[in-house]
Design a protein around this motif. Structure first.
Motif, PDB file in Angstrom:
ATOM      1  N   ARG A  12      47.230  43.708  38.182  1.00 19.32           N
ATOM      2  CA  ARG A  12      47.555  45.182  38.337  1.00 19.32           C
ATOM      3  C   ARG A  12      48.869  45.207  38.377  1.00 19.32           C
ATOM      4  NH1 ARG A  12      43.861  43.674  42.323  1.00 19.32           N
ATOM      5  NH2 ARG A  12      45.306  43.917  43.723  1.00 19.32           N
ATOM      6  N   GLN A  13      49.916  44.008  37.951  1.00 18.36           N
ATOM      7  CA  GLN A  13      51.138  44.842  39.095  1.00 18.36           C
ATOM      8  C   GLN A  13      52.035  45.683  37.416  1.00 18.36           C
ATOM      9  OE1 GLN A  13      51.966  43.502  41.888  1.00 18.36           O
ATOM     10  NE2 GLN A  13      49.961  43.059  42.135  1.00 18.36           N
ATOM     11  N   PRO A  14      52.011  46.728  38.047  1.00 13.79           N
ATOM     12  CA  PRO A  14      53.385  47.316  37.134  1.00 13.79           C
ATOM     13  C   PRO A  14      54.282  46.005  36.203  1.00 13.79           C
ATOM     14  CG  PRO A  14      53.849  48.166  39.217  1.00 13.79           C
ATOM     15  CD  PRO A  14      53.174  46.782  39.698  1.00 13.79           C
ATOM     16  N   GLY A  15      53.718  46.429  35.300  1.00 17.09           N
ATOM     17  CA  GLY A  15      55.055  45.623  34.299  1.00 17.09           C
ATOM     18  C   GLY A  15      54.444  44.521  33.372  1.00 17.09           C
ATOM     19  N   VAL A  16      53.067  43.963  33.645  1.00 13.60           N
ATOM     20  CA  VAL A  16      52.530  43.225  33.151  1.00 13.60           C
ATOM     21  C   VAL A  16      51.363  43.467  32.465  1.00 13.60           C
ATOM     22  CG1 VAL A  16      51.169  41.484  33.803  1.00 13.60           C
ATOM     23  CG2 VAL A  16      52.690  41.498  35.560  1.00 13.60           C
ATOM     24  N   ASP A  17      51.587  42.905  31.154  1.00 12.77           N
ATOM     25  CA  ASP A  17      50.172  43.367  30.232  1.00 12.77           C
ATOM     26  C   ASP A  17      49.257  42.558  30.479  1.00 12.77           C
ATOM     27  OD1 ASP A  17      48.893  43.562  28.447  1.00 12.77           O
ATOM     28  OD2 ASP A  17      49.896  43.053  26.600  1.00 12.77           O
ATOM     29  N   PRO A  18      47.962  43.210  30.867  1.00 11.43           N
ATOM     30  CA  PRO A  18      46.770  42.637  31.428  1.00 11.43           C
ATOM     31  C   PRO A  18      46.233  41.897  30.657  1.00 11.43           C
ATOM     32  CG  PRO A  18      46.483  44.697  31.380  1.00 11.43           C
ATOM     33  CD  PRO A  18      48.281  44.857  30.987  1.00 11.43           C
ATOM     34  N   ALA A  19      46.311  42.210  29.746  1.00  8.39           N
ATOM     35  CA  ALA A  19      45.988  41.263  27.766  1.00  8.39           C
ATOM     36  C   ALA A  19      46.674  40.438  27.523  1.00  8.39           C
ATOM     37  CB  ALA A  19      45.962  42.247  26.908  1.00  8.39           C
ATOM     38  N   ARG A  20      47.376  39.677  28.392  1.00 11.46           N
ATOM     39  CA  ARG A  20      48.303  38.498  27.857  1.00 11.46           C
ATOM     40  C   ARG A  20      48.619  38.324  29.168  1.00 11.46           C
ATOM     41  NH1 ARG A  20      53.570  39.553  24.559  1.00 11.46           N
ATOM     42  NH2 ARG A  20      53.981  41.689  26.011  1.00 11.46           N
ATOM     43  N   LEU A  21      47.207  37.477  29.618  1.00 16.57           N
ATOM     44  CA  LEU A  21      47.604  36.453  30.579  1.00 16.57           C
ATOM     45  C   LEU A  21      47.345  35.457  30.430  1.00 16.57           C
ATOM     46  CD1 LEU A  21      45.123  38.935  33.308  1.00 16.57           C
ATOM     47  CD2 LEU A  21      47.944  38.748  33.361  1.00 16.57           C
ATOM     48  N   GLY A  22      47.952  34.295  31.172  1.00 16.15           N
ATOM     49  CA  GLY A  22      47.922  33.283  31.443  1.00 16.15           C
ATOM     50  C   GLY A  22      47.501  32.115  32.437  1.00 16.15           C
ATOM     51  N   VAL A  23      46.933  30.864  32.577  1.00 14.18           N
ATOM     52  CA  VAL A  23      46.545  30.297  33.425  1.00 14.18           C
ATOM     53  C   VAL A  23      46.608  28.737  33.573  1.00 14.18           C
ATOM     54  CG1 VAL A  23      45.276  29.271  35.599  1.00 14.18           C
ATOM     55  CG2 VAL A  23      45.048  32.339  34.344  1.00 14.18           C
ATOM     56  N   ILE A  24      47.977  28.712  34.504  1.00 12.50           N
ATOM     57  CA  ILE A  24      48.506  27.118  34.598  1.00 12.50           C
ATOM     58  C   ILE A  24      48.197  26.221  35.654  1.00 12.50           C
ATOM     59  CG2 ILE A  24      50.458  25.434  34.163  1.00 12.50           C
ATOM     60  CD1 ILE A  24      51.615  27.543  32.224  1.00 12.50           C
ATOM     61  N   GLY A  25      46.956  25.071  35.426  1.00 22.09           N
ATOM     62  CA  GLY A  25      46.953  24.468  36.665  1.00 22.09           C
ATOM     63  C   GLY A  25      47.366  22.980  36.204  1.00 22.09           C
ATOM     64  N   HIS A  26      48.019  22.833  37.686  1.00 21.83           N
ATOM     65  CA  HIS A  26      48.756  21.485  37.867  1.00 21.83           C
ATOM     66  C   HIS A  26      47.699  20.870  38.544  1.00 21.83           C
ATOM     67  CE1 HIS A  26      51.256  18.556  40.012  1.00 21.83           C
ATOM     68  NE2 HIS A  26      50.911  18.223  38.478  1.00 21.83           N
ATOM     69  N   SER A  27      46.519  19.205  38.086  1.00 22.40           N
ATOM     70  CA  SER A  27      46.311  17.968  38.717  1.00 22.40           C
ATOM     71  C   SER A  27      44.684  18.838  38.731  1.00 22.40           C
ATOM     72  CB  SER A  27      47.286  17.530  39.632  1.00 22.40           C
ATOM     73  OG  SER A  27      46.079  16.712  40.302  1.00 22.40           O
ATOM     74  N   GLU A  28      45.073  18.961  40.038  1.00 17.07           N
ATOM     75  CA  GLU A  28      43.392  19.435  40.544  1.00 17.07           C
ATOM     76  C   GLU A  28      42.929  21.249  40.237  1.00 17.07           C
ATOM     77  OE1 GLU A  28      41.439  19.632  44.551  1.00 17.07           O
ATOM     78  OE2 GLU A  28      42.327  21.288  44.406  1.00 17.07           O
ATOM     79  N   GLY A  29      44.544  21.600  40.238  1.00 18.42           N
ATOM     80  CA  GLY A  29      44.419  22.864  39.756  1.00 18.42           C
ATOM     81  C   GLY A  29      44.097  23.780  38.280  1.00 18.42           C
ATOM     82  N   ALA A  30      43.949  22.323  38.226  1.00 20.63           N
ATOM     83  CA  ALA A  30      43.194  22.411  36.207  1.00 20.63           C
ATOM     84  C   ALA A  30      42.227  23.069  36.522  1.00 20.63           C
ATOM     85  CB  ALA A  30      43.835  21.537  35.741  1.00 20.63           C
ATOM     86  N   LEU A  31      41.513  22.274  37.676  1.00 20.93           N
ATOM     87  CA  LEU A  31      40.084  22.468  37.289  1.00 20.93           C
ATOM     88  C   LEU A  31      40.196  24.588  37.992  1.00 20.93           C
ATOM     89  CD1 LEU A  31      36.549  22.124  38.283  1.00 20.93           C
ATOM     90  CD2 LEU A  31      37.588  21.806  40.843  1.00 20.93           C
ATOM     91  N   PHE A  32      40.078  24.844  38.462  1.00 19.84           N
ATOM     92  CA  PHE A  32      40.165  26.065  38.789  1.00 19.84           C
ATOM     93  C   PHE A  32      40.648  26.548  38.262  1.00 19.84           C
ATOM     94  CE2 PHE A  32      40.392  24.114  43.412  1.00 19.84           C
ATOM     95  CZ  PHE A  32      39.278  24.377  43.051  1.00 19.84           C
ATOM     96  N   ALA A  33      41.457  26.247  36.853  1.00 19.00           N
ATOM     97  CA  ALA A  33      41.926  27.103  35.972  1.00 19.00           C
ATOM     98  C   ALA A  33      41.042  27.017  34.870  1.00 19.00           C
ATOM     99  CB  ALA A  33      43.639  26.864  35.101  1.00 19.00           C
ATOM    100  N   LEU A  34      40.210  26.097  34.670  1.00 21.41           N
ATOM    101  CA  LEU A  34      39.508  25.806  33.821  1.00 21.41           C
ATOM    102  C   LEU A  34      37.993  27.158  33.954  1.00 21.41           C
ATOM    103  CD1 LEU A  34      39.020  22.249  33.456  1.00 21.41           C
ATOM    104  CD2 LEU A  34      39.122  23.799  30.934  1.00 21.41           C
ATOM    105  N   LEU A  35      37.917  26.792  35.503  1.00 24.57           N
ATOM    106  CA  LEU A  35      36.506  27.993  35.353  1.00 24.57           C
ATOM    107  C   LEU A  35      37.231  29.064  35.245  1.00 24.57           C
ATOM    108  CD1 LEU A  35      35.871  26.279  39.369  1.00 24.57           C
ATOM    109  CD2 LEU A  35      34.188  26.557  37.494  1.00 24.57           C
ATOM    110  N   LEU A  36      38.533  30.186  35.797  1.00 24.56           N
ATOM    111  CA  LEU A  36      39.609  31.037  35.350  1.00 24.56           C
ATOM    112  C   LEU A  36      38.459  31.352  33.467  1.00 24.56           C
ATOM    113  CD1 LEU A  36      41.989  31.475  37.566  1.00 24.56           C
ATOM    114  CD2 LEU A  36      40.121  32.652  38.197  1.00 24.56           C
ATOM    115  N   ALA A  37      38.853  30.538  33.044  1.00 22.88           N
ATOM    116  CA  ALA A  37      38.930  30.253  31.932  1.00 22.88           C
ATOM    117  C   ALA A  37      38.084  30.551  30.975  1.00 22.88           C
ATOM    118  CB  ALA A  37      40.178  29.188  30.527  1.00 22.88           C
ATOM    119  N   ASP A  38      36.711  30.281  31.723  1.00 20.88           N
ATOM    120  CA  ASP A  38      35.210  30.383  31.618  1.00 20.88           C
ATOM    121  C   ASP A  38      34.161  31.563  32.162  1.00 20.88           C
ATOM    122  OD1 ASP A  38      33.490  29.138  30.561  1.00 20.88           O
ATOM    123  OD2 ASP A  38      32.410  28.270  32.634  1.00 20.88           O
ATOM    124  N   GLY A  39      35.280  32.471  32.942  1.00 21.96           N
ATOM    125  CA  GLY A  39      35.273  33.777  33.562  1.00 21.96           C
ATOM    126  C   GLY A  39      34.190  33.324  34.370  1.00 21.96           C
ATOM    127  N   ALA A  40      34.487  32.211  35.175  1.00 30.73           N
ATOM    128  CA  ALA A  40      34.164  32.488  36.756  1.00 30.73           C
ATOM    129  C   ALA A  40      34.485  33.237  37.497  1.00 30.73           C
ATOM    130  CB  ALA A  40      33.695  30.879  37.200  1.00 30.73           C
TER     131      ALA A  40
END
Length: 390
Positions: free
Chosen positions: A174-202
């Motif tokens: 939602r932030q001004p200047g951000v292209d919502p069609a070009r969003l990435g997620v990076i998870g480190h260590s355990e954070g990768a589990l939640f990144a995977l869930l987001l990429a899966d559309g959870a």
């Protein structure tokens, strides 16, 4: 004379770095200042950008803006990194998700005597290449603290962490200047589990209204790659063997300890409860306060989540020969799942990089807060990945 009693906190320091959910109850309380977009932005110098970077140049001024958002009744405090001046065209943006334990938006831990800076370093790399980012203090860390869970930490399951990650992605889109069609997620260590869930559309209830924004590119840095309790058990076994080899533990003590841990894992999986009478050295990992989270997080096999991703999704995955927490063998299990999904996987094997992404061939957790350089190999891999896919 028999060796001194096995001291898990000392000998299994590597375990606690990943299996840090037991440390949630030790986190600091939530702060009392800052609302979304209300605090003054501070100047953040950008490092030299590559010739392939977008409109950003080395002189571009970026700011770290304190923000906050709601997730499941919790106020989550964060830092939004963006250019100081508006741009004529929307730019890509990446959500950064920290690892386990009381790890805050910068990748620092309240349990350690100094800063680590993992996520701040990744944000620096991204802004140097023209990519905005959002990093947040997850539940139990930093300014967010425990919030409404302070008086009932045993009720913390996996849902609040899923809600935080999804709400953060919505906020960033939602932030001004951000292209919502070009969003990435990076998870480190355990954070990768939640990144995977987001990429899966959870899209967990409590993360906001409307459809969850789509993830265009995914980064999994030194990721949790197998079931949670399997990874912890493997670390316990390895560290117990090392302690036995060093004469800190007799063979009988090692067998008793690893056997008790295996039995505890079995009961936790079967009943959701930690058995009574565990050796004191194990209770920092398996205890009633953390039983709910561990039993719920352990239900996910990251490789199975990876196998459900959209075919062709770009995914950057790393492992390192010096990481004492996550092995390349474990990460290959995750990569196999990505292969089943026919993801566009870029599997980077780092050399001499520790679990917190610093250049340290020893991989020792004792060096986490040392002012060592972060991996230039990883920086270049991330630069190439974001330019190509965001």
């Amino acid at each position: 004379m028999a060796p001194s009693p096995f001291r898990l906190a000392a000998v299994l320091a590597a375990v606690l770095a990943l299996a840090g959910l037991g440390l949630v109850s030790a986190c600091g309380q939530a702060g009392t200042t800052t609302t979304a977009h209300s605090a003054p932005a501070s100047s953040v110098p950008a490092s030299s950008a590559p010739t392939t970077a977008r409109s950003t140049t080395p002189s571009t001024a970026w700011v770290d803006q304190p923000v906050s958002f709601q997730a499941g009744g919790l106020t989550v405090y964060a830092t939004y990194r963006h250019p100081a001046a508006g741009t004529s065209s929307p730019r890509p943006a990446v959500l950064l998700i920290a690892g386990s334990g009381p790890t805050d938006r910068n990748g620092d831990s309240a349990l350690l005597p100094g800063p680590i800076g993992t996520l701040r370093a990744v944000a620096d790399w991204l802004s140097a290449d023209g990519v905005a980012s959002l990093r947040y203090d997850k539940l139990g860390s930093g300014q967010t603290g425990l919030g409404p869970y302070a008086s009932r930490p045993a009720t913390i399951g996996i849902a609040p962490f899923e809600q935080e990650a999804a709400a953060a992605l919505r906020f960033l889109a939602r932030q001004p200047g951000v292209d919502p069609a070009r969003l990435g997620v990076i998870g480190h260590s355990e954070g990768a589990l939640f990144a995977l869930l987001l990429a899966d559309g959870a899209d967990p209830r409590g993360s906001g209204s409307g459809p969850l924004p789509s993830v265009r590119a995914l980064g999994l840095l030194e990721p949790l790659s197998e079931r949670y309790l399997d990874v912890i058990a493997a670390q316990v076994d390895a560290q117990a063997a090392a302690a036995q080899h060093a004469g800190q533990l007799t063979p009988q003590q090692a067998s008793s300890l690893t056997g008790a841990f295996a039995a505890g894992v079995g009961q936790l999986r079967a009943t959701g409860a930690v058995p009574p009478g565990l050796p004191a050295e194990l209770t920092s990992i398996l205890n009633p306060a953390d039983a709910l989270f561990l039993s719920q997080a352990d239900r996910y096999d990251p490789a199975q989540l990876a196998g459900r991703l959209t075919p062709g999704l770009p995914v950057l995955v790393t492992c390192s020969n010096a990481d004492q927490n996550v092995t390349c063998g474990e990460v290959r299990h995750l990569v196999a799942g990505l292969a089943r999904a026919r993801a566009g996987t870029d599997f980077v094997m780092l050399t001499g990089v520790d679990h917190v992404l610093k250049q340290d061939p020893t991989g020792s957790a004792a060096n986490d807060t040392e002012p060592l350089p972060f991996s230039p190999q990883l920086q270049q891999a991330l630069r190439t990945f974001t330019v190509q896919h965001l």
